[in-house]
Design a protein around this motif. Structure first.
Motif, PDB file in Angstrom:
ATOM      1  N   LEU A 654       0.862  -1.174   0.000  1.00  0.00           N
ATOM      2  CA  LEU A 654       0.000   0.000   0.000  1.00  0.00           C
ATOM      3  C   LEU A 654       0.902   1.228   0.000  1.00  0.00           C
ATOM      4  O   LEU A 654       1.430   1.618   1.044  1.00  0.00           O
ATOM      5  N   LEU A 683      -2.591   6.360  -5.247  1.00  0.00           N
ATOM      6  CA  LEU A 683      -2.525   5.256  -4.297  1.00  0.00           C
ATOM      7  C   LEU A 683      -2.416   3.972  -5.095  1.00  0.00           C
ATOM      8  O   LEU A 683      -3.224   3.720  -6.007  1.00  0.00           O
ATOM      9  N   SER A 685      -1.351  -0.387  -4.920  1.00  0.00           N
ATOM     10  CA  SER A 685      -1.239  -1.539  -4.032  1.00  0.00           C
ATOM     11  C   SER A 685      -0.935  -2.789  -4.829  1.00  0.00           C
ATOM     12  O   SER A 685      -1.600  -3.067  -5.834  1.00  0.00           O
ATOM     13  N   SER A 694      -4.216   0.663  -8.874  1.00  0.00           N
ATOM     14  CA  SER A 694      -3.778   2.035  -8.645  1.00  0.00           C
ATOM     15  C   SER A 694      -4.879   3.005  -9.063  1.00  0.00           C
ATOM     16  O   SER A 694      -5.652   2.725  -9.984  1.00  0.00           O
TER      17      SER A 694
END
Length: 758
Positions: A654, A683, A685, A694
């Motif tokens: 993350l 963001l 992961s 993403s």
């Protein structure tokens, strides 16, 4: 034994057939010699139940490859002309290794049979397993049963039967192919199954009958007949995987592609686009390789029946390189588009560029010396400037230049005994504007440089130069009122010295470097003649950490960095032995005379001798934290005039990232440089070993904010044999033609086969 080995192809995996067997002959100690017609000079010996096969000196002289053969037991039936090898049978030939429990050779029928745990290690690294192998007709014809193969690229092939015909054709029945890892009790992610796969070595074709692509044993695609070149073919005409996607302009679309190998040096790709909302888009590319040159041309054309676009729209991009001889080369990059929004509508390359730049260049390289002749042409695509300031947009568009020629020559002398050298630079430019302005310039710079390092570790660089310019100006508009036409000249001497002294401190855990830097420049004040000489190549300049310590902070020739000054800065960095690094830099300039040309153009405070503070910080104290910061701070109150911050936090499971850009509007150039505040956040992961997700967002934070400028995301699945990627992007453009613009695309990639999608 005389053997010729054929090259192994990926799906024609039966490399076991060592190809054209000419004859076998065996002579065993204590037994009578075999029939004369079978004798080729080879001998078979058995010692301690180990049988070895070799060739005589006569055969070696005739370039016959050596074959090594061994087994635990050898049986010879003279009545049936049958030779049988039993137990740990091994045959080695030309980097190929065959193992079996039992191998039989019938000399009457010329049939070789290998049975029981048959295993072949091919010269390319492939491994083939089979229950039974039968070879005949001098090993040019044969069959294998219940075969499994692990190829060099770790892909797998299985078939119930394999047959090699004497006409260089191989056939597999009930064949299954996959590039995925095979786990016990689980089906591969994808497989390609076919009732029959035929490989023709002569035509280098792979032909499939009743082929089915399966995902987890679920059929997703079927074709009764399919053909493609075998893996030994590097290029051949044929269909390529199509592209699929969706956008607000085209709606859903598909782009089939056909590759035409015109000859060994020429490729043509036909790539039209068929959509649910527009007429077909004709597109493609042309690529040609010469002995000493290369060219690539791509383009598209569309007839648009809409009311807000041109009727005939298109683009043409061409690039290439030509090595004229050992010293000269020519490169070109030509870019044309019918209208400023066409590239965005079709999501083509360069769709985010504000300008298209067409460029042709001739270059000469000779030792340390260099020369070039160039030409430039520009086309403006920026809608944001037109929306913000229409008059300024039209003024810039009318003044866009044609530069031809632009000549640059650099000549360096050999270093002297103390390391000094002379550098001569000649530059000439002819610039023509659409509104009639014309500039022709010839510049000469003669410089002397001396780099040196003292015994105490101090680093010096001494520079002295004289710059001479002569201009012919036609219809130059200064301040939009006065005009100038005529010839003018100027001379600009300059001298400077750069000093550095790095200090190094090392401990058991880290190393630190502290380096002060001072640059002193002596030059006359004024003399740029801004009322007579237009600024063609030095307008896009900004005072920051990249040029604060340069002797000449202008990138071009039309403006001189006048006035004497001292610039000083400090670099500091630390490096951990295992992890962690940090570096920082801060600098400032002191101008001897106020209102220096460089600072005046960038700072509304014209009464100061000091510039603003500029610098940067780059830090990675931990593998889960990255920090990058560039800044320009007001010299009086340290308020930010420019900030660029980027922060990445978190592990791959993350990880978050944020970047912030702030550029304060400049009152001197209010029509060009308005305030800019943008925040980008993302963001991502790695959810698991195979899944990645993403999302991102770009937001305008100015007082007249347009809110979110762009946002989107992607989902990616990737394992050892398969990749699936889906991306979504939505833009909030100020252009009404691009309002609520979006893009959607998905791509499937099967390892060793190809991709399908956007």
């Amino acid at each position: 034994m005389k053997v010729k080995v054929r090259k192994i192809t990926v799906l024609a995996i039966v490399a076991l057939f060592l190809a054209e067997q000419q004859a076998w002959s065996v002579t065993e100690a204590g037994q009578k010699q075999q029939k004369e017609e079978h004798h080729t000079g080879g001998s078979l010996y058995m010692t301690n139940n180990i049988v070895n096969f070799g060739v005589t000196a006569d055969e070696t002289a005739n370039d016959v490859e050596e074959i090594h053969f061994s087994a635990d037991e050898l049986q010879n039936d003279d009545n049936a002309d049958l030779i049988t090898a039993i137990g740990n049978v091994e045959v080695e030939y030309n980097q190929m290794h065959l193992q079996a429990d039992r191998l039989t050779y019938n000399q009457n029928t010329d049939v070789i049979t290998a049975e029981g745990n048959v295993r072949l290690l091919a010269s390319d690294g492939s491994i083939v397993y089979s229950d039974k192998v039968a070879l005949s007709d001098k090993m040019s014809v044969g069959e294998m049963y219940k075969i499994k193969a692990l190829l060099r690229d770790k892909s797998h092939v299985e078939a119930s039967r394999f047959r090699k015909k004497d006409n260089e054709t191989k056939v597999m029945y009930d064949a299954v192919y996959t590039a995925c890892d095979i786990c016990e009790g689980k089906s591969p992610l994808w497989t390609v199954k076919a009732r029959k796969v035929q490989h023709n070595e002569k035509t280098q074709d792979m032909n499939y009958t009743d082929a089915v692509v399966r995902i987890k044993d679920v059929p997703v695609f079927y074709t009764p007949f399919l053909t493609h070149p075998d893996p030994t073919v590097k290029r051949r005409s044929g269909l390529l995987p199509p592209s699929l996607g969706s956008s607000n302009y085209l709606d859903s679309y598909v782009q089939p592609r056909y590759f035409w190998a015109v000859d060994d040096q020429t490729n043509v790709v036909f790539a039209p686009i068929f959509s649910s909302n527009k007429n077909p888009v004709l597109g493609g590319s042309y690529e040609h390789y010469f002995y000493n040159a290369y060219t690539n041309i791509t383009g598209s054309w569309l007839r648009d029946d809409g009311k807000t676009r041109k009727k005939n729209r298109g683009n043409l991009f061409a690039s290439g390189r030509y090595d004229i001889n050992d010293l000269w080369r020519m490169t070109y990059d030509l870019q044309y588009v019918s209208d400023y929004i066409y590239l965005k509508d079709l999501n083509l390359p360069n769709d985010d560029d504000a300008w298209l730049n067409s460029h042709v260049q001739f270059e000469r390289f000779s030792g340390r010396n260099y020369a070039s002749i160039e030409a430039f042409y520009y086309k403006m695509l920026s809608y944001d400037l037109r929306n913000r300031n229409a008059s300024q947009y039209h003024r810039i568009n009318e003044q866009k230049p044609l530069v031809a020629p632009l000549i640059d020559v650099e000549v360096y002398s050999d270093p002297s005994d103390i390391g000094s050298y002379f550098k001569t630079q000649l530059n000439s430019a002819s610039v023509y504007h659409h509104n009639g302005e014309e500039t022709q310039r010839l510049t000469s710079i003669n410089a002397w440089e001396l780099p040196m390092t003292t015994r105490f570790g101090e680093k010096y660089r001494f520079v002295a130069s004289l710059k001479s310019d002569i201009y012919y100006i036609n219809d130059y508009r200064y301040n939009n009122n006065d005009t100038y036409t005529g010839t003018t000249a100027r001379f600009f001497p300059q001298a400077g010295v750069e000093w550095r002294l790095p200090f190094v401190r090392a401990t058991e855990d880290s190393r630190q470097i502290l380096e002060p830097v001072v640059v002193a420049v002596v030059a006359p004040d004024g003399g740029n003649q801004v009322d007579k000489i237009p600024n063609e190549d030095s307008a896009d300049v900004y005072f920051d950490d990249t040029n604060v310590l340069d002797l000449d902070r202008y990138a071009g020739y039309d403006r001189n960095d006048t006035g004497s000054r001292v610039s000083y800065g400090l670099r500091w960095s630390t490096y951990g032995n295992i992890i962690g690094r940090t570096s920082s830099f801060i600098a400032q300039s002191f101008e001897r005379k106020r209102n220096s040309n460089f600072i005046e153009s960038l700072d509304e405070d014209n009464n100061s001798h000091f510039s603003d503070y500029v610098g940067r910080i780059n830090a990675q104290p931990h593998e889960y934290l990255d920090l990058n910061y560039r800044f320009r701070l007001d010299k009086k109150n340290l308020n930010a005039k420019y900030s660029e911050l980027g922060v990445g936090v978190g592990p791959s499971f993350l990880r978050g990232y944020a970047s912030y850009i702030f550029l304060r509007g400049n009152t001197y150039y209010n029509d060009l440089y308005s305030e800019r505040k943008e925040l980008y956040t993302s963001l991502s992961s790695e959810v698991s070993q195979f899944w990645r997700v993403s999302i991102y967002n770009l937001r305008d934070l100015t007082d007249h904010s347009r809110g979110n400028l762009e946002h989107g995301g992607s989902i990616i699945y990737e394992d050892e044999c398969f990749k699936w990627e889906t991306t979504v992007r939505k833009c909030n453009s100020s252009n009404p033609d691009l309002k609520n613009s979006y893009e959607f695309g998905t791509t499937f990639y099967l390892k060793t086969i190809g991709s399908f999608g956007r």
